[in-house]
Design an enzyme around this catalytic site. Structure first.
Site, PDB file in Angstrom:
ATOM      1  N   MET A  32      37.942  43.281  36.096  1.00  0.00           N
ATOM      2  CA  MET A  32      37.037  42.130  36.091  1.00  0.00           C
ATOM      3  C   MET A  32      35.581  42.603  36.135  1.00  0.00           C
ATOM      4  SD  MET A  32      38.979  39.049  37.979  1.00  0.00           S
ATOM      5  CE  MET A  32      38.460  39.430  39.634  1.00  0.00           C
ATOM      6  N   GLY A  33      35.370  43.885  35.803  1.00  0.00           N
ATOM      7  CA  GLY A  33      34.002  44.392  35.719  1.00  0.00           C
ATOM      8  C   GLY A  33      33.405  44.745  37.072  1.00  0.00           C
ATOM      9  N   GLY A  38      36.712  53.588  41.864  1.00  0.00           N
ATOM     10  CA  GLY A  38      38.150  53.289  41.797  1.00  0.00           C
ATOM     11  C   GLY A  38      38.571  53.030  40.357  1.00  0.00           C
ATOM     12  N   HIS A  39      37.777  52.210  39.641  1.00  0.00           N
ATOM     13  CA  HIS A  39      38.073  51.968  38.221  1.00  0.00           C
ATOM     14  C   HIS A  39      37.941  53.264  37.421  1.00  0.00           C
ATOM     15  CE1 HIS A  39      36.502  47.883  39.528  1.00  0.00           C
ATOM     16  NE2 HIS A  39      37.676  47.567  39.027  1.00  0.00           N
ATOM     17  N   ASP A 152      44.986  46.859  45.595  1.00  0.00           N
ATOM     18  CA  ASP A 152      45.569  45.526  45.375  1.00  0.00           C
ATOM     19  C   ASP A 152      47.086  45.668  45.312  1.00  0.00           C
ATOM     20  OD1 ASP A 152      42.965  44.301  45.117  1.00  0.00           O
ATOM     21  OD2 ASP A 152      42.842  45.306  43.195  1.00  0.00           O
ATOM     22  N   GLN A 155      49.233  42.766  44.141  1.00  0.00           N
ATOM     23  CA  GLN A 155      49.064  42.578  42.695  1.00  0.00           C
ATOM     24  C   GLN A 155      49.963  43.546  41.919  1.00  0.00           C
ATOM     25  OE1 GLN A 155      45.266  41.764  40.530  1.00  0.00           O
ATOM     26  NE2 GLN A 155      45.220  43.975  40.269  1.00  0.00           N
ATOM     27  N   SER A 187      35.587  48.276  46.414  1.00  0.00           N
ATOM     28  CA  SER A 187      35.897  46.957  45.869  1.00  0.00           C
ATOM     29  C   SER A 187      34.612  46.393  45.297  1.00  0.00           C
ATOM     30  CB  SER A 187      36.389  46.037  46.992  1.00  0.00           C
ATOM     31  OG  SER A 187      36.321  44.675  46.581  1.00  0.00           O
ATOM     32  N   SER A 188      34.720  45.688  44.178  1.00  0.00           N
ATOM     33  CA  SER A 188      33.522  45.060  43.614  1.00  0.00           C
ATOM     34  C   SER A 188      32.910  44.097  44.637  1.00  0.00           C
ATOM     35  CB  SER A 188      33.881  44.323  42.334  1.00  0.00           C
ATOM     36  OG  SER A 188      34.556  45.199  41.465  1.00  0.00           O
ATOM     37  N   ARG A 189      33.758  43.512  45.475  1.00  0.00           N
ATOM     38  CA  ARG A 189      33.280  42.523  46.449  1.00  0.00           C
ATOM     39  C   ARG A 189      32.501  43.159  47.608  1.00  0.00           C
ATOM     40  NH1 ARG A 189      38.229  39.588  44.814  1.00  0.00           N
ATOM     41  NH2 ARG A 189      37.560  37.548  44.040  1.00  0.00           N
TER      42      ARG A 189
HETATM   43  O1  PAF Z   1      42.457  43.625  39.663  1.00  0.00           O
HETATM   44  C1  PAF Z   1      41.737  42.933  38.900  1.00  0.00           C
HETATM   45  O2  PAF Z   1      40.584  43.266  38.651  1.00  0.00           O
HETATM   46  C2  PAF Z   1      42.309  41.675  38.279  1.00  0.00           C
HETATM   47  O3  PAF Z   1      43.142  41.011  39.169  1.00  0.00           O
HETATM   48  C3  PAF Z   1      43.013  41.917  36.942  1.00  0.00           C
HETATM   49  C4  PAF Z   1      44.237  42.811  37.101  1.00  0.00           C
HETATM   50  C5  PAF Z   1      42.051  42.558  35.955  1.00  0.00           C
HETATM   51  C6  PAF Z   1      43.495  40.584  36.350  1.00  0.00           C
HETATM   52  O4  PAF Z   1      42.423  39.708  36.136  1.00  0.00           O
END
Ligand code: PAF
Length: 296
Positions: A32-33, A38-39, A152, A155, A187-189
Site C-alpha cells: 500500500m506504499g 521491510g518492503h 502481518d 494476513q 510499519s508505514s503507520r
Molecule cells: O499488507 C498490505 O500492505 C496490504 O494489506 C496488501 C497485502 C497490499 C493488500 O492491500
C-alpha cells in the site's frame, strides 16, 4: 534494468505475458506504499529468486473501516519509486481505485473464521477486503511467488488459506519482520507516532521479546508467557489483544506448547493502532521459517 511503471490492467497483462513467454519467473510484492526497509527486504527476496519483480502500490479502500485512516494513509510515491528501483523491482503497478473496483463491482472473497479473530474482531471486514484485493492482484499479475511480511501474521494466514481454498497457482513466501534498532516493528503507520508515542511504542516488541526469551529459557506455561509480555505493555493506551495462537490456524493455544505458536499483540499508542508478533517454536530449527511451514 530500468523499471517500467504501469497503471492499467491490460498494459500490465500484456507486459507480463511477454515476460512469461520469454521464460521469466515472476515475483510479486503487493503493498500500500509508503515503503520502508521491510518492503525493501521483500523486494530483495523476490529479485534473488525471480527474473522479474512486480511491486504494486494500491491503498485498498475495501480493507479500511468507515472510521479508519484511508484518507490520511501516508503516501510518498516519488520516494517509493526510488526504493523499488534501487532494490531491483522491474515493474511498478500503480492502479487507480476505479481500475481495481470499477462501477458495479460486487464480488468479494470472504475468509470466514480466520478473518474474524485477533485483528478481525477490531476491524470488521478488513480481511475480506485484503482477501479480495490480493485475489484480484494475483489474477492480474499471475506471479510464481508472492512475498509478504510476518509482521502481518494474520494476513499471511488468511492469504495462504485463500490460495489453498481457491486453488490459486502461486507460492506464498513470508519474510521475517524488520525492526528498528530499539525493537519497533517497521510499519508505514509508525509515521503517525509523535516523538513521545514513538518511545512508548517499543512496549509491544519489549513484551513479545520478553516472552520469547522466557520461552527459549524453558518457560512452557501460556499464562506465564502472557503475564511476562503484559508486564511490558503497561505503557500503551489501549491493549486490544495479547494472544498466543497456533501459527497455522490462529486458534488459541493451550499448555503444553507443542506446535509453532505466535504471540500476537495489537495496541493503540496515542491514536495509532500498532500490531506485532513473534513465533515461538518448540523446535528452533523450524523457525527458519514460517514460509516453509505447511499451511495445513
Ligand atoms: O499488507 C498490505 O500492505 C496490504 O494489506 C496488501 C497485502 C497490499 C493488500 O492491500
Amino acid at each position: 534494468m530500468s523499471m517500467r511503471i504501469v497503471r492499467t490492467i491490460p498494459e500490465l497483462r500484456a507486459l507480463l505475458k511477454a515476460l512469461r513467454e520469454g521464460g521469466s519467473r515472476i515475483g510479486f510484492v503487493p503493498t500500500m506504499g509508503y515503503l520502508h526497509e521491510g518492503h525493501a527486504s521483500l523486494i530483495r527476496q523476490s529479485t534473488a529468486r525471480c527474473d522479474h519483480t512486480v511491486v504494486s502500490i494500491f491503498v485498498n479502500p475495501t480493507q479500511f473501516g468507515p472510521a479508519e485512516d484511508l484518507a490520511k494513509y501516508p503516501r510518498d510515491l516519488e520516494r517509493d519509486q526510488v526504493l523499488c528501483q534501487k532494490h531491483g523491482a522491474t515493474v511498478l503497478f500503480l492502479p487507480e481505485p476505479s481500475e481495481i473496483y470499477p462501477t458495479g463491482f460486487s464480488t468479494f472473497v470472504e475468509p470466514g473464521e480466520l478473518g474474524q479473530v485477533l485483528c478481525g474482531a477490531f476491524r470488521p471486514g478488513h480481511f475480506r477486503g485484503v482477501a479480495t484485493v490480493v485475489t484480484k492482484l494475483f489474477n492480474i499479475v499471475q506471479p510464481d511467488l508472492a512475498f509478504f511480511g510476518q509482521k502481518d501474521l494474520q494476513q499471511t494466514v488468511v492469504i495462504r488459506r485463500v490460495v489453498r481454498d481457491l486453488n490459486l497457482p502461486v507460492d506464498i513466501v513470508v519474510a521475517p519482520t524488520v525492526r528498528e534498532a530499539d525493537g519497533l516493528a517497521l510499519s508505514s503507520r509508525n509515521a503517525y507516532l509523535s516523538p513521545e508515542d514513538r518511545q512508548r511504542a517499543t512496549a509491544l516488541s519489549r513484551g513479545l521479546l520478553a516472552a520469547d526469551a522466557a520461552f527459549r529459557a524453558g518457560e512452557q506455561s501460556v499464562a506465564a508467557l502472557l503475564a511476562l509480555a503484559q508486564k511490558e505493555l503497561g505503557e500503551v493506551d489501549e491493549l486490544q489483544y495479547l494472544e498466543l495462537v497456533d501459527a497455522h490456524t490462529l486458534e488459541r493455544t493451550a499448555d503444553p506448547i507443542a506446535r509453532t505458536v505466535a504471540l500476537c499483540v495489537a495496541a493503540k499508542v496515542g491514536t495509532t493502532r500498532l500490531i506485532d508478533n513473534v513465533l515461538l517454536t518448540p523446535d528452533p530449527e523450524a523457525v527458519q521459517f514460517l514460509s516453509h511451514l505447511d499451511a495445513d
